[in-house]
Each structure stands twice: as structure tokens, then as C-alpha cells.
Design an enzyme around this catalytic site. Structure first.
Site, short mmCIF file in Angstrom:
data_model
loop_
_atom_site.label_atom_id
_atom_site.label_comp_id
_atom_site.label_asym_id
_atom_site.label_seq_id
_atom_site.Cartn_x
_atom_site.Cartn_y
_atom_site.Cartn_z
N ALA A 47 5.53 4.28 2.41
CA ALA A 47 6.21 5.45 2.96
C ALA A 47 6.53 5.29 4.44
CB ALA A 47 5.35 6.70 2.74
N GLY B 220 0.82 -1.20 0.00
CA GLY B 220 0.00 0.00 0.00
C GLY B 220 0.85 1.25 0.00
N CYS B 221 0.26 2.39 -0.36
CA CYS B 221 1.02 3.63 -0.50
C CYS B 221 1.47 4.18 0.86
CB CYS B 221 0.22 4.66 -1.27
SG CYS B 221 -1.45 4.95 -0.65
N PHE B 222 0.54 4.33 1.81
CA PHE B 222 0.93 4.76 3.15
C PHE B 222 1.89 3.75 3.76
CE2 PHE B 222 -2.66 7.89 4.19
CZ PHE B 222 -1.77 8.94 4.43
#
Length: 324
Positions: free
Chosen positions: A139, A134-136
Site C-alpha cells: 500500500a 508485505g501488506c503495508f
């Protein structure tokens, strides 16, 4: 040339996948499937691609390909694979959350490897199926993994802000321009769905990590990108922290530790993650930034494809940042 198929080519991640693969020197796109746009030129849905490709969205798909990208909604990837048989030679890279957790990583005779190259590069190279992070999650965990590798990760308090594209292309009340403009909102406080995959990765490196990650995500007044700040207690000096991060990422071409303040525009329109550890007294704050649609989705998926097929990891991903 690798023959590639895309399921769900009309959405944000599907569009980014098309932009990347059209320009990938070792890829030929066999089809980009879209139920709602079948027969239309790709540039009718993604107008920026006019002049770049004559490809049309396909109504049907076939298995005469090397790799299949699933750019569909959460829950739809598992249903799609249950309803459609794919021969073993077709590698699958799924961009949804359906196969990211170990207890959900199997469907039929396919087992999915969690596709974070900075954590699982060797496993990705030998994998047939990838669950793209996932994107979150990308990061946030890239900012924490060096600490977990050192066995010093403690309770973390994190805030992170994301652009409107993180919500997908379907309109919702909180993705309208009139709502987003000059606005900010916390959402899914301490309950974000990416926390489980982050915890899974942390425990892969530090099995006794049990302090928890307290995450408050924010909706931001911009279209793309994620900026994370994670805070925890840390006894290391600033120099020791810098060296820890620099050593961890020295062999990873897209993730860089910075000793200077970082900002979002450094990574937009790239597959990069930039990380800045900042020591203030006994506290360590780790800032990390990515483009949610690239390193947080389609770019990382192409990076995984490159690793799976023995290509240069950077192939098709040498993009410039927007700069200003």
C-alpha cells in the site's frame, strides 16, 4: 490446469488462497497442507467454504505440482525450503518476508524476485520464485513509486492503519476483540519491518532517494484493510501530479489513481489498490488503500502466479467489493 500446492492452508493467508484458487478457472488444488489440521475438511477450519469444496487438509505433500504457495510465518519459509527439496520445475511463491530483501533472496539454487507487479512485472513473468511483498509495503510503495520514477521523491511522513487480520491468526493481547473494539494504537513507530523492502523498491526507480520514509503504523478497530496517507513537499501542480499517477498505472489492471476522495470499502474483498494524490499548497498527500489479505497478500500472490504462467493477469481475481 495448473496443479497447485499450499503449505500452511489453515491461517488467514492460506484461507484466502484457498478461496481464490477454488474458484480460479485454470487451477486444480493438489493439496493444502496443515500440520495441525491434517485430515480435517477444509470447511472445518474455514466454515465459509462449506459447499464449495470437499478438499481435506493433507498431512503430507508431494512435488507433482506446478507451483507451491508458502503461507507460513516469517522465518518458517526459509527453514521449510532448507529442509525439503523441490525439483526445479516447481515454481515457488512465498508470502512471508524471508526472501524480500535482495541480500536474502537466495537459498540453494533458488533466487527470489520481489513480486510487486507494478514494479517488476517483466521480471515476474520470467521468474521461477517470487517473494510476495508485505501488506503495508504494498500500500505504501504503490503510493510513492510514480514520484520515485519521476525522480522527485523527498522525505516522506506516513501514517497507516491496518485491521486485526494483519497480525495473523494466532491470538495476542492486541488482537482480542475486547482490546481492539473502540480502540486504536500506534506501534513499531518508525521501525516497521516493511520499511527495508519499501526503501529497496524506491531506490530501484530513484537511486539517489535518501530522504527517508518516516512511517507510523496504527492498529485499527476493524478486521481487514489498510489505509495509508503519505505527506511530502512537491513542486508539481495538482494536474501534473494526477497525470503522473495516471500514466504510471495505466497498464496495471489492479491499481487505479483517483481524482476523488477514496475510502477503505472501495477495495475490501478485491485485489485492487486505489490511490488519491491530494495537493494542498506546497504539500502533496498521497492516500492509498488495499485489502491487506488480498492485494496485500494472497490476491497479489495469485496475480504473480498468473504472470509467471502467462495467464490473464486478472484470472481468478475478478471479485466484487463489499460496497457498504
Amino acid at each position: 490446469m495448473l496443479k497447485v500446492g499450499i503449505i500452511g492452508g489453515a491461517g488467514y493467508t492460506g484461507g484466502e488462497m484457498l478461496r481464490l484458487l477454488i474458484n480460479h478457472p485454470e487451477v486444480s488444488i493438489s493439496f493444502a497442507h496443515s500440520r495441525s489440521n491434517a485430515g480435517k475438511p477444509v470447511h472445518a477450519v474455514h466454515p465459509d467454504l462449506i459447499g464449495d469444496t470437499e478438499l481435506r487438509f493433507a498431512e503430507k505433500f508431494h512435488d507433482d505440482i506446478d507451483v507451491l504457495f508458502l503461507c507460513v510465518g516469517h522465518g518458517e519459509a526459509r527453514t521449510f525450503l532448507a529442509e525439503n527439496h523441490w525439483p526445479a520445475h516447481v515454481k515457488i511463491i512465498d508470502l512471508s518476508q524471508d526472501f524480500r530483501l535482495a541480500e536474502k533472496a537466495v537459498i540453494g539454487d533458488r533466487t527470489f524476485v520481489y513480486g510487486l507487479p507494478e514494479l517488476n512485472r517483466d521480471a515476474i513473468r520470467s521468474a521461477n520464485n517470487i517473494a510476495n511483498p508485505g501488506c503495508f509495503a504494498t500500500a505504501l510503495q504503490l503510493g510513492l513509486l510514480p514520484l520515485a520514477k519521476a525522480g522527485i521523491l523527498k522525505e516522506v511522513h506516513t501514517t497507516g492503519i491496518t485491521g486485526s487480520t494483519g497480525a495473523g491468526q494466532s491470538l495476542a493481547a492486541t488482537s482480542h476483540f475486547s482490546w481492539r473494539a473502540n480502540n486504536i494504537q500506534a506501534y513499531k513507530t518508525l521501525t516497521h519491518q516493511h520499511l527495508k523492502e519499501i526503501g529497496q523498491s524506491v531506490k530501484q526507480l530513484q537511486p539517489d532517494a535518501d530522504g527517508g520514509i518516516n512511517f507510523v503504523p496504527w492498529r485499527g478497530d476493524f478486521t481487514r484493510g489498510i489505509f495509508i496517507s503519505s505527506q511530502l513537499e512537491c513542486a508539481l501542480s495538482a494536474e501534473e501530479v494526477y497525470v503522473l499517477f495516471e500514466d504510471f498505472y495505466k497498464d496495471h489492471p489492479f491499481t487505479t489513481a483517483s481524482r476523488e476522495p477514496i475510502y477503505l470499502k472501495q477495495v475490501l474483498n478485491t485485489n485492487k489498490c486505489v490511490i488519491q494524490p491530494e495537493k494542498v499548497g506546497s504539500k502533496l498527500v498521497v492516500h492509498s488503500a488495499i485489502d491487506n489479505l488480498l492485494k496485500g497478500a494472497s490476491g497479489q500472490a495469485v496475480q504473480n502466479m498468473n504472470l509467471m504462467f502467462g495467464l490473464n493477469e486478472r484470472s481468478g481475481l475478478n471479485m466484487k467489493s463489499i460496497g457498504f
